[in-house]
Design a protein around this motif. Structure first.
Motif: not given
Length: 174
Positions: A88-89, A121-122, A164, A166
């Motif tokens: 997602n990021k 990656t996205t 964070t 992910i």
């Protein structure tokens, strides 16, 4: 004599009808496309700070607890399937890597082939391709074992972060 031959022929026809009778069976084999990640749940990967000035960050130990399971029955003339993954990021200075192992366990059929180690990656990237009519078995230790790892790429882009999250998105398509 002709009467005896006619009777034998008639008896022969009657017996052959009994021995060689037929039944029509109608069946349905549906097109199936199912995939999931086992076991469910989250995991944590943490870089370790160096204990000596001038040393690099320590990469986290890769996670190998997840398995991709799938069931596939292709429509007549249909294409083989593939599984893609994306995040997602992205995090500046960090590579999020994924590798699917060869299929193992209780499955059968035309199981997919791993694309090897990929950087997520996205944009979705193929991790398994060539899935035909197949099933992997269900749960951990069936299907393709996933290795998920983090590495640094550009130190100049690293910014300290805590907790964070992910999200890795897996998709099965033709």
């Amino acid at each position: 004599m002709i009467l005896i031959r006619s009777l034998l022929l008639l008896v022969s026809l009657i017996l052959s009808g009994v021995v060689y009778s037929q039944t029509t069976v109608t069946m349905t084999l549906p097109t199936v496309t199912l995939m999931d990640i086992e076991p469910t749940g989250n995991f944590t990967l943490n870089f370790t700070a160096p204990t000596e000035a001038g040393n690099a960050l320590g990469n986290p130990t890769p996670n190998t607890s997840k398995w991709v399971n799938y069931t596939s029955a292709i429509a007549p003339g249909g294409l083989t399937r593939k599984i893609t993954a994306s995040v997602n990021k992205v995090i500046a200075g960090v590579n999020i890597r994924l590798q699917a192992a060869a299929a193992t366990g209780a499955g059968g059929g035309t199981l997919g082939t791993s694309a090897g180690l990929v950087t997520l990656t996205t944009t979705p990237v193929t991790i398994i391709s060539g899935i035909g009519g197949a099933f992997t078995g269900n749960g951990a230790n069936n299907g393709h074992n996933l290795t998920i790892s983090l590495t640094t790429n550009t130190y100049a882009n690293l910014i300290a972060q805590a907790n964070t999250a992910i999200v890795i998105v897996y998709t099965i398509t033709e």
